[in-house]
Write an enzyme that holds these catalytic residues in place. Structure first.
Site, PDB file in Angstrom:
ATOM      1  N   PHE A 182       0.841  -1.202   0.000  1.00  0.00           N
ATOM      2  CA  PHE A 182       0.000   0.000   0.000  1.00  0.00           C
ATOM      3  C   PHE A 182       0.872   1.247   0.000  1.00  0.00           C
ATOM      4  O   PHE A 182       1.866   1.320   0.726  1.00  0.00           O
ATOM      5  CB  PHE A 182      -0.914   0.030   1.228  1.00  0.00           C
ATOM      6  N   PHE A 242       3.591   3.821   4.051  1.00  0.00           N
ATOM      7  CA  PHE A 242       3.790   2.666   3.172  1.00  0.00           C
ATOM      8  C   PHE A 242       3.550   1.403   3.986  1.00  0.00           C
ATOM      9  O   PHE A 242       3.961   1.313   5.144  1.00  0.00           O
ATOM     10  CB  PHE A 242       5.210   2.636   2.607  1.00  0.00           C
ATOM     11  N   GLU A 243       2.915   0.411   3.364  1.00  0.00           N
ATOM     12  CA  GLU A 243       2.641  -0.861   4.031  1.00  0.00           C
ATOM     13  C   GLU A 243       2.997  -2.000   3.084  1.00  0.00           C
ATOM     14  O   GLU A 243       2.502  -2.050   1.961  1.00  0.00           O
ATOM     15  CB  GLU A 243       1.163  -0.977   4.421  1.00  0.00           C
ATOM     16  N   THR A 244       3.855  -2.912   3.551  1.00  0.00           N
ATOM     17  CA  THR A 244       4.179  -4.084   2.747  1.00  0.00           C
ATOM     18  C   THR A 244       3.641  -5.344   3.413  1.00  0.00           C
ATOM     19  O   THR A 244       3.496  -5.389   4.647  1.00  0.00           O
ATOM     20  CB  THR A 244       5.706  -4.231   2.551  1.00  0.00           C
TER      21      THR A 244
END
Length: 847
Positions: A257, A326-328
């Site tokens: 994201f 940011f999302e991983t």
């Protein structure tokens, strides 16, 4: 063998995996061989292990030592005394001119100063990583990003070095990171085990997400409850970066994201639309380009919150920069199975590496644009503040000097201008006294933060919230405040006022301490710890003191000199010392015969029990709430408290304690015999402080008999709804975090130290309990129109109006004090902390 030769040998031996590392993370790049890569320095490929924080710092120290383009700064320390560091990378000319660059950036953010030439100013980029300790990929990415920026020979890297100043914070939460790293490394399999059920992927309670006190530091940029956040925000205001990143991890079956977040529904009400409508989409194109190049899937706009000001990705938005979350997808270990195959730690790291590079490129390409926006942001803030009909906010509590000092310091820490109030003032039905109140004008650069502190928001574009929907900080501090258009500000306050209590000299019959001050409980505990006998007066009275006649409220502390084991001069000396330390005013009386009210020897005066407090923690318990209580006891009270895991309950003799705290959570692991031991202890005089659903468990076990609120005509759900509306429909029923006006019974011990019948409280539960059947034991309930700020559904609001905030259940000779609000929320609800502390010190008088 020389150190240089040793290094060459090591580089040769490690060359294969170093090359493989560089090819995986930076395909086709060429690097300066004088700069060691993280894998060369650490001796293992990045992604093979979770790197300990001290090794990350040492790698940054190495970069600082060998490159004139890198400078490492320690800005503070965590609770566990790990250093908080920032690595700054810039060209040799910019590094030599760093202070002048910083001053120009500050000048740009100050509309009262001439605008500098932004064409010649470098982009200021702050790459922040790892606020959640068990989202570890970002800190590894921080090392790789620093290496690339210093060593890459690409045109982009050279351009960035020449035209940017990049600040890298490798881990915002070092304590949590090391807790998680130890878990992941010590449970690693050889070969790695991808099964999500494996122990490696399931940390023991409380996990590594939080800091030492189990707080989520990604909620602390606004409250500033912890040293990690305080030093970070102090550093932030020294630079006002154009772009700030906030790297996270999410579920293993997710992808990646990046912003924009959910339009309108997740946006902060004070941030200009330009941030959401123009700047975010500009930067998103760069993230998409970089992710497309490596073939990683991604998404935007669906969820995640950008409204709460305490996020590391939202706070910059309220300061003229761009905050980016940011999302991983997470491997939560070294390798974990997902719906798309096994997710490796290295894969999650690479996702954050490429978006670090994308962020820097986007910031560089939009360098002048973002500088112009920074100036425009603060100019528009001043212009909007000048038009605000409030003109000023006035605040101050005439009864609590310590809480006043805490709030003034808090505003100053956020760079809000605060001024003396030069005259007694009455506005909106409230009175504010000269010398005990302050003025905050809206016409100032931090106008948007002023709104954050003093405005209540009730109208929202959405009804589902990722986090809190209310954050009015003046309410959190329990601070009386009002808009004051006609107020006249005096001298600007540059630092919070200091306590300077005078101590009465001479012989004493007794000493008196008003319980109204925030640090009166701390003073009480330290007196008890010193062996001084202290009593509490449970009714109002007036006494002749060294300052003449003084009216004292119920809860006032009395130190009778005729009942002390210490010598009189020892008591006086210790009292004087502790009063100065805690900023407490001490009064002396020469007689027990009061001018009015009860006398000092009345049966309505009793010794204050020395707290012996036990708190249940562990699996099934809400770690955030338990941490809030632990933090309060440690940091504000300075009182040790025993924390015991639920599985150890069978080893406890409760009669060694007089107070048991049950945070929200599940207690179903307790056996029937253990529950009977608890019942016996309460019946014999014990005090339980029970939070939210812990109270439901006590009801279930028959220890208490409180009843839930039921509406006579509650609207029923439709029999059928579209499947894709499920999250929105059910989410709208939750009370995610909002502020309400409660009514206090000022005669009850739970309200000792309070002088107003109403108090803002914070609620984040949909548990609604009726007032007690005993008409004397509902000391806190809600006003007729309780909703102050945040989201609540109409049905829940009607239930709330019929509910209790605190209920006391008499159980034999003991009692349970039920809290259904959050009196210690995020370490910043100073206004309601004393309700909780009253339950500790005065619990035996509650029923």
């Amino acid at each position: 063998m020389t150190k240089r030769l040793l290094w060459l040998v090591f580089a040769f031996l490690s060359g294969n995996f170093a090359f493989a590392q560089e090819e995986y993370y930076f395909p086709g790049e060429k690097f300066d061989p004088s700069i060691p890569s993280p894998s060369q320095y650490l001796g293992y490929p990045i992604g093979d292990w979770h790197t300990r924080y001290d090794l990350i710092v040492k790698y940054f120290e190495k970069l600082d030592q060998i490159s004139p383009l890198a400078q490492l700064q320690t800005i503070g320390y965590t609770h566990e005394h790990r250093p908080k560091v920032i690595l700054t990378i810039a060209s040799t000319p910019n590094m030599g001119n760093l202070e002048q660059i910083r001053q120009k950036q500050l000048q740009l953010a100050d509309p009262s100063q001439p605008k500098p030439d932004v064409d010649s100013m470098p982009s200021i980029v702050h790459l922040g990583y790892g606020v959640h300790g068990n989202e570890p990929s970002s800190a590894e990415a921080a090392m790789l990003t620093a290496y690339w920026l210093l060593a890459s020979q690409s045109d982009l890297a050279k351009n960035l070095r020449e035209n940017s100043v990049v600040h890298i914070d490798p881990t915002l939460n070092p304590d949590g990171r090391d807790r998680h790293s130890l878990w992941a490394n010590s449970n690693k399999g050889f070969p790695a085990v991808a099964d999500p059920l494996d122990r490696e992927h399931n940390e023991a309670w409380p996990g590594g997400r939080t800091n030492h006190y189990w707080f989520d530091l990604n909620r602390d940029w606004l409250p500033l409850a912890h040293p990690e956040s305080r030093v970070k925000v102090e550093w932030y205001h020294q630079w006002y970066p154009n772009v700030t990143t906030d790297f996270h991890e999410m579920g293993t079956n997710s992808t990646y994201f990046f912003e924009p977040t959910k339009p309108y529904g997740s946006e902060n009400p004070v941030v200009p639309r330009k941030n959401y409508d123009d700047i975010n989409p500009r930067f998103a194109k760069y993230f998409a380009k970089y992710m497309d190049q490596i073939g990683s899937l991604y998404w935007t706009k669906e969820v995640f919150d950008n409204s709460y000001p305490g996020y590391g990705s939202t706070y910059p938005d309220i300061h003229g920069g761009l905050g980016l979350v940011f999302e991983t997808a997470s491997s939560r270990g070294h390798l974990q199975a997902s719906q798309r195959g096994d997710i490796s730690f290295a894969f999650t790291i690479r996702n954050h590496v490429v978006n670090s590079l994308a962020t820097m490129e986007a910031a560089l390409d939009n360098r002048v644009y973002m500088h112009d926006y920074l100036r425009e942001f603060f100019q528009s803030a001043v212009a909007e503040g000048a038009k605000d009909p409030a003109k000023n906010y006035v605040f101050g509590d005439e009864f609590d000097e310590s809480r006043n000092r805490l709030f003034v310091k808090f505003l100053l820490d956020h760079k809000i201008k605060v001024y003396e109030n030069t005259a007694d003032l009455t506005t909106s039905g409230q009175s504010f006294k000269k010398g005990k109140s302050w003025i905050v004008p809206t016409n100032q650069p931090q106008y948007r933060m002023v709104r954050t502190m003093f405005e209540f928001e009730k109208e929202f574009a959405d009804s589902v919230f990722y986090d809190a929907s209310a954050w009015t900080m003046a309410a959190a501090y329990g601070m009386p405040f009002s808009s004051a258009p006609a107020a006249k500000a005096g001298t600007e306050i540059k630092e919070a006022p200091k306590a300077n209590p005078t101590f009465p000299e001479g012989k004493a019959y007794a000493y008196l301490i008003d319980w109204s001050d925030y640090y009166a409980p701390k003073m009480l505990f330290e007196l008890q710890k010193a062996g001084i006998h202290v009593e509490s007066v449970h009714r109002t009275f007036s006494s002749q003191t060294q300052n003449g006649k003084i009216d004292f409220p119920a809860g006032t502390l009395m130190i009778p000199m005729g009942f002390q084991k210490l010598k009189a001069e020892e008591v006086s000396a210790k009292l004087k010392e502790l009063a100065a330390k805690n900023g407490q005013k001490v009064y002396v009386v020469q007689t027990g015969l009061n001018l009015s009210g009860i006398d000092l020897g009345s049966n309505l005066v009793s010794a204050v029990q020395v707290p012996k407090v036990l708190m249940m923690v562990g699996t099934g318990i809400n770690a955030n709430e338990a941490g809030e209580i632990w933090n309060l006891m440690d940091q504000q009270l300075g009182m040790p408290m025993t924390k015991v895991n639920t599985e150890q309950f069978g080893r406890i003799n409760l009669f060694d304690y007089n107070t048991l705290i049950l945070p929200s959570g599940s207690y179903n692991s307790l056996s029937e015999g253990q529950v009977n031991h608890l019942k016996d202890w309460i019946n014999r005089g014990g005090t339980v402080i029970s939070m939210k659903n812990a109270s439901l468990w006590l009801n279930q076990k028959g220890i208490t008999k409180e009843a839930a609120v039921e509406l006579e005509k509650e609207t029923k759900d439709p029999d059928s709804l579209p499947f894709n509306t499920r999250n929105d429909f059910e989410g709208a029923k939750e009370v995610g975090g909002s502020i309400y006006l409660a009514e206090l019974d000022l005669t009850h011990p739970i309200a000792y130290g309070y002088h107003r019948k109403t108090l803002p409280v914070y609620r984040n539960t949909d548990i609604f309990i009726k007032p007690s059947e005993d008409k004397y034991l509902t000391p806190i309930k809600y006003s007729a129109n309780p909703h102050l700020g945040g989201y609540i559904s109409k049905t829940n609001l009607e239930k709330l109006k019929l509910s209790a905030g605190v209920v006391i259940s008499s159980v034999g000779q003991g009692r349970v004090v039920h809290f259904f609000d959050s009196p210690n929320f995020r370490g910043t609800w100073f206004g309601t902390n004393k309700l909780f502390l009253n339950a500790i010190f005065h619990g035996d008088n509650m029923d």
